[in-house]
Design an enzyme around this catalytic site. Sequence first.
Site, short mmCIF file in Angstrom:
data_model
loop_
_atom_site.label_atom_id
_atom_site.label_comp_id
_atom_site.label_asym_id
_atom_site.label_seq_id
_atom_site.Cartn_x
_atom_site.Cartn_y
_atom_site.Cartn_z
N GLN A 1 -15.74 -3.60 41.01
CA GLN A 1 -15.81 -4.25 39.70
C GLN A 1 -16.89 -5.33 39.66
O GLN A 1 -17.42 -5.66 38.60
CB GLN A 1 -14.45 -4.87 39.34
CG GLN A 1 -13.43 -3.85 38.89
CD GLN A 1 -12.15 -4.49 38.39
OE1 GLN A 1 -12.06 -5.70 38.26
NE2 GLN A 1 -11.15 -3.68 38.12
N HIS B 1 -5.88 -10.21 30.01
CA HIS B 1 -7.00 -9.78 30.86
C HIS B 1 -8.19 -9.36 30.00
O HIS B 1 -9.34 -9.73 30.27
CB HIS B 1 -6.55 -8.59 31.73
CG HIS B 1 -6.50 -8.88 33.18
ND1 HIS B 1 -7.56 -8.63 34.03
CD2 HIS B 1 -5.53 -9.40 33.96
CE1 HIS B 1 -7.23 -8.98 35.26
NE2 HIS B 1 -6.01 -9.45 35.25
#
EC number: 6.5.1.4
Length: 328
Positions: free
Chosen positions: A100, A302
């Site tokens: 990520q 998130h």
Amino acid sequence: MIEIDGSFGEGGGQILRTAVALSCVTGKAVRIRNIRANRPKPGLAAQHLKGIEAAKIISNAEVEGLRIGSTEIVFNPGSVRGGNFRVDIGTAGSVTLIFQTVLLPLLFADRDSTLTVTGGTDVAWAPPVDYFKNVTLRALREMGAECELEVLKRGYYPKGGGMVRLTVRPAEMKGVVYERIDEIVRGVSHCQNLPGHVAERQASSARNFLEERGIRAEIRTEVLKGLSTGSGIVLWSGYKGGSALGERGKRAEVVGQEAAESLYRELMSDAAFDAHLADQVMPFAAMARGRTEYTTSEVTMHQKSNAYVINTFLGKVVKFEGNKIIIK
């Protein structure tokens, strides 16, 4: 210099990963304060350190505050270079969380790259490697990303020892309007240093739960030997996934049903993406040419935190309209 408040929203590591990735791609220096301020142990953990170190290497960056427990860093990137890279997290820290941080920059590098990461492939609080391979990368390929992922070894908490190789070719990313995909459920049930019936029972339990609800599932099993001991199951269909990890004293049937239930909840939603994918795709869509749209099964903190970082770097490019996310 871009200023990011690491305590915004859920205040976790995702803010850090997205900020460093966007810094590499845009060439803009960033200061991140209050890193993981809302966590029991604030500041950089070993896993975050490894991700930032990897980003530092591929972008020839200058970094201040790069140490365990640091609550503020300054990341000043150079140009992103492709090549062959290795990252050993040294624990069961998640390999997918490293991806990520560095996959987005590598898609904008000057040449092809191979990234080999050693750590945890199937650990709590992180996307399992099979989800990343079969759900996340599938969505990114629709945008034009060219990457392949090989699982060479599995790694579980606490010893890790998993190994994954990601091959990335620079790509011109384009926005996509994503629609829901209805497909057969596929999956993998795995165990390591445990009797083979553990993987079989996880798979059978998940399959039975789904088939009782009219959903066909093809789930393969992996019975492995390796450094760490553990089990898990990952299921996916289109842009949605569900997973569960084995634990000492937790019956394999319970593990399988947990994964099936989590996927089933997503499949019952009309949304194109599950809530995790909606979060993960956002930075890539922000750097793609054109407009990206998708619906999410749930709007999460998130996602809001990710949008905050992206909008701070790029202007108001991420918008929420109900459960639809628009990025342009």
